[in-house]
Design an enzyme around this catalytic site. Structure first.
Site, PDB file in Angstrom:
ATOM      1  N   ALA A  28       0.804  -1.234   0.000  1.00 58.36           N
ATOM      2  CA  ALA A  28       0.000   0.000   0.000  1.00 58.36           C
ATOM      3  C   ALA A  28       0.834   1.279   0.000  1.00 58.36           C
ATOM      4  O   ALA A  28       0.298   2.370   0.152  1.00 58.36           O
ATOM      5  CB  ALA A  28      -0.939  -0.016   1.204  1.00 58.36           C
ATOM      6  N   ARG A  30       2.451   2.639  -2.447  1.00 58.60           N
ATOM      7  CA  ARG A  30       2.401   3.384  -3.718  1.00 58.60           C
ATOM      8  C   ARG A  30       1.427   2.686  -4.669  1.00 58.60           C
ATOM      9  O   ARG A  30       0.866   1.635  -4.343  1.00 58.60           O
ATOM     10  CB  ARG A  30       3.796   3.436  -4.353  1.00 58.60           C
ATOM     11  N   SER A 164      -4.000 -10.567 -12.716  1.00 54.38           N
ATOM     12  CA  SER A 164      -3.565  -9.812 -13.897  1.00 54.38           C
ATOM     13  C   SER A 164      -4.050 -10.532 -15.155  1.00 54.38           C
ATOM     14  O   SER A 164      -4.242 -11.760 -15.138  1.00 54.38           O
ATOM     15  CB  SER A 164      -2.035  -9.773 -13.890  1.00 54.38           C
ATOM     16  N   TYR A 177       5.517 -14.854 -13.142  1.00 54.60           N
ATOM     17  CA  TYR A 177       4.466 -13.901 -12.751  1.00 54.60           C
ATOM     18  C   TYR A 177       3.087 -14.426 -13.134  1.00 54.60           C
ATOM     19  O   TYR A 177       2.161 -14.427 -12.328  1.00 54.60           O
ATOM     20  CB  TYR A 177       4.751 -12.561 -13.433  1.00 54.60           C
ATOM     21  N   ILE A 210      -1.911  -0.704 -15.841  1.00 52.04           N
ATOM     22  CA  ILE A 210      -2.258   0.415 -14.969  1.00 52.04           C
ATOM     23  C   ILE A 210      -0.976   1.227 -14.756  1.00 52.04           C
ATOM     24  O   ILE A 210       0.084   0.652 -14.464  1.00 52.04           O
ATOM     25  CB  ILE A 210      -2.779  -0.092 -13.600  1.00 52.04           C
TER      26      ILE A 210
HETATM   27  N1  LIG Z   1       0.359  -1.908 -12.781  1.00 52.41           N
HETATM   28  C1  LIG Z   1      -0.181  -2.835 -13.560  1.00 52.41           C
HETATM   29  O1  LIG Z   1      -0.329  -2.638 -14.785  1.00 52.41           O
HETATM   30  C2  LIG Z   1      -0.634  -4.151 -13.006  1.00 52.41           C
HETATM   31  C3  LIG Z   1      -1.267  -5.049 -13.877  1.00 52.41           C
HETATM   32  C4  LIG Z   1      -1.734  -6.253 -13.382  1.00 52.41           C
HETATM   33  C5  LIG Z   1      -1.575  -6.556 -12.034  1.00 52.41           C
HETATM   34  N2  LIG Z   1      -0.932  -5.670 -11.224  1.00 52.41           N
HETATM   35  C6  LIG Z   1      -0.770  -6.071  -9.828  1.00 52.41           C
HETATM   36  O2  LIG Z   1      -1.249  -5.027  -8.988  1.00 52.41           O
HETATM   37  C7  LIG Z   1      -0.541  -5.083  -7.736  1.00 52.41           C
HETATM   38  C8  LIG Z   1      -0.004  -3.705  -7.410  1.00 52.41           C
HETATM   39  O3  LIG Z   1       0.970  -3.340  -8.369  1.00 52.41           O
HETATM   40  P1  LIG Z   1       1.359  -1.816  -8.725  1.00 52.41           P
HETATM   41  O4  LIG Z   1       1.268  -1.689 -10.177  1.00 52.41           O
HETATM   42  O5  LIG Z   1       0.621  -0.877  -7.838  1.00 52.41           O
HETATM   43  O6  LIG Z   1       2.913  -1.855  -8.361  1.00 52.41           O
HETATM   44  P2  LIG Z   1       3.800  -0.877  -7.435  1.00 52.41           P
HETATM   45  O7  LIG Z   1       5.200  -1.312  -7.637  1.00 52.41           O
HETATM   46  O8  LIG Z   1       3.436   0.540  -7.705  1.00 52.41           O
HETATM   47  O9  LIG Z   1       3.303  -1.236  -5.958  1.00 52.41           O
HETATM   48  C9  LIG Z   1       3.442  -2.543  -5.424  1.00 52.41           C
HETATM   49  C10 LIG Z   1       3.863  -2.426  -3.962  1.00 52.41           C
HETATM   50  O10 LIG Z   1       3.997  -3.774  -3.438  1.00 52.41           O
HETATM   51  C11 LIG Z   1       5.086  -3.755  -2.528  1.00 52.41           C
HETATM   52  N3  LIG Z   1       5.663  -5.077  -2.323  1.00 52.41           N
HETATM   53  C12 LIG Z   1       6.279  -5.867  -3.236  1.00 52.41           C
HETATM   54  N4  LIG Z   1       6.759  -6.968  -2.653  1.00 52.41           N
HETATM   55  C13 LIG Z   1       6.422  -6.907  -1.332  1.00 52.41           C
HETATM   56  C14 LIG Z   1       6.641  -7.742  -0.212  1.00 52.41           C
HETATM   57  N5  LIG Z   1       7.368  -8.882  -0.312  1.00 52.41           N
HETATM   58  N6  LIG Z   1       6.158  -7.373   0.999  1.00 52.41           N
HETATM   59  C15 LIG Z   1       5.454  -6.202   1.126  1.00 52.41           C
HETATM   60  N7  LIG Z   1       5.244  -5.360   0.085  1.00 52.41           N
HETATM   61  C16 LIG Z   1       5.713  -5.700  -1.123  1.00 52.41           C
HETATM   62  C17 LIG Z   1       6.106  -2.823  -3.203  1.00 52.41           C
HETATM   63  O11 LIG Z   1       7.081  -2.325  -2.272  1.00 52.41           O
HETATM   64  C18 LIG Z   1       5.211  -1.726  -3.780  1.00 52.41           C
HETATM   65  O12 LIG Z   1       5.081  -0.611  -2.920  1.00 52.41           O
HETATM   66  C19 LIG Z   1       0.533  -6.161  -7.898  1.00 52.41           C
HETATM   67  O13 LIG Z   1       0.083  -7.372  -7.363  1.00 52.41           O
HETATM   68  C20 LIG Z   1       0.666  -6.271  -9.399  1.00 52.41           C
HETATM   69  O14 LIG Z   1       1.178  -7.516  -9.787  1.00 52.41           O
HETATM   70  C21 LIG Z   1      -0.476  -4.483 -11.663  1.00 52.41           C
END
Ligand SMILES: NC(=O)c1ccc[n+]([C@@H]2O[C@H](COP(=O)([O-])OP(=O)(O)OC[C@H]3O[C@@H](n4cnc5c(N)ncnc54)[C@H](O)[C@@H]3O)[C@@H](O)[C@H]2O)c1
Length: 285
Positions: A28, A30, A164, A177, A210
């Site tokens: 959470a 970012r 995803s 992934y 996203i």
């Molecule tokens: N951005 C996209 O296009 C997209 C697409 C499909 C799925 N997702 C999924 O959405 C979710 C959020 O991704 P996002 O795009 O906001 O990425 P992001 O990198 O902006 O945020 C993800 C956060 O998860 C935290 N994190 C990672 N590993 C961790 C751990 N071991 N313990 C605690 N925190 C941890 C990171 O420090 C980061 O702050 C993820 O599960 C990602 O796979 C994102």
């Protein structure tokens, strides 16, 4: 002539409140997780936020500023942390009603270059971690539901697992992934069946592209992920073709993503369980 009633111009009216509910949101600090925590807090929930990144997490909590938000920093792939986190939410706020398993990252390469460590890391964060968090919460949830049922009440609780279109459709370069993201759909569907009797809606939201640091254009930069320098981001050409192949013609924002999650956290979804909602602007790989 009858006067036309005007809708307020200020945007979305929330047709429910989450006042009195306690939410746990992982990842959470970012991106999507921060937007989800913000939406839940704005809807009235108390929120326990977790992330690996202590500084960014503290800053995110400060930004939300509702007075009902707390954070616990920790690496969720450490087997002890999911238990601590669930306990921290219950100790702090007295309940746990909404769990959003959102933390994640990508560590991409074609299969012949994918190491065991890399593949396992993707399963650990995207599948094993949600499993451990839900197992840690199961005692509280079962006991609470039994008490509520004995009192003649039906209190709905919510689990939202983040997946995803890489998990539902597959995506070259993402064997680990996409396997983790597909696996968490199985976990979602099974728990929907196990936890229906406890009045828990268990659903998944699958995102397309996203705009967060996960899908920034590749620029050679890396992030430190548990002592490993990992290259996050995607090729500009993929971003361009995603935009042009997406019926809505744009990438999503973290707020777009959080809206779909909020639906599954709200009473609007009380009769929906075991489902995967794709929030991708219509994009499929
Ligand atoms: N951005 C996209 O296009 C997209 C697409 C499909 C799925 N997702 C999924 O959405 C979710 C959020 O991704 P996002 O795009 O906001 O990425 P992001 O990198 O902006 O945020 C993800 C956060 O998860 C935290 N994190 C990672 N590993 C961790 C751990 N071991 N313990 C605690 N925190 C941890 C990171 O420090 C980061 O702050 C993820 O599960 C990602 O796979 C994102």
């Amino acid at each position: 002539m009858r006067a036309v009633e005007m809708q307020p111009a200020s945007g979305i009216q929330t047709p429910f409140t989450l006042a009195g509910k306690v939410a746990l949101v992982t990842g959470a600090a970012r991106g999507i997780g921060k937007a989800i925590a913000q939406r839940l807090a704005m809807a009235g929930a108390s929120v326990m936020m977790n992330d690996l990144d202590a500084d960014a997490l503290a800053a995110a909590e400060e930004e939300i500023q509702t007075g009902r938000v707390r954070h616990m920093h920790g690496d969720l792939t450490d087997p002890a942390v999911p238990d601590f986190l669930v306990k921290a939410a219950v100790d702090q706020f007295g309940s746990i009603d909404i769990i959003v398993n959102n933390a994640g990252y990508t560590w991409d390469s074609v299969i012949q270059k994918t190491t065991d460590e890399q593949f396992q890391a993707m399963l650990d964060i995207h599948l094993v971690t949600p499993f451990r968090i839900l197992r840690a919460a199961s005692g509280f949830i079962r006991e609470a539901a039994k008490r509520e049922t004995a009192a003649g009440e039906r209190v709905m609780r919510k689990v939202v697992n983040i997946t995803s279109i890489s998990g539902t459709d597959g995506n070259p370069g993402q064997a680990g992934y996409s396997s983790g993201k597909a696996g968490v759909i199985g976990l979602t569907k099974t728990l929907a069946k196990e936890w229906g009797r406890y009045n828990v809606n268990v659903n998944a939201v699958g995102f397309g592209l996203i705009e967060t640091r996960l899908v920034q254009p590749l620029n050679g930069g890396t992030v430190n992920m548990r002592g490993r320098q990992i290259r996050l981001g995607v090729q500009q050409s993929l971003l361009d073709s995603a935009k042009s192949g997406c019926p809505l013609g744009r990438l999503g924002t973290p707020e777009d993503a959080a809206g779909a999650v909020l639906f599954f956290c709200s009473p609007l979804s009380d009769y929906v369980t075991g489902e995967v909602l794709i929030c991708s602007g219509g994009l499929h790989f």
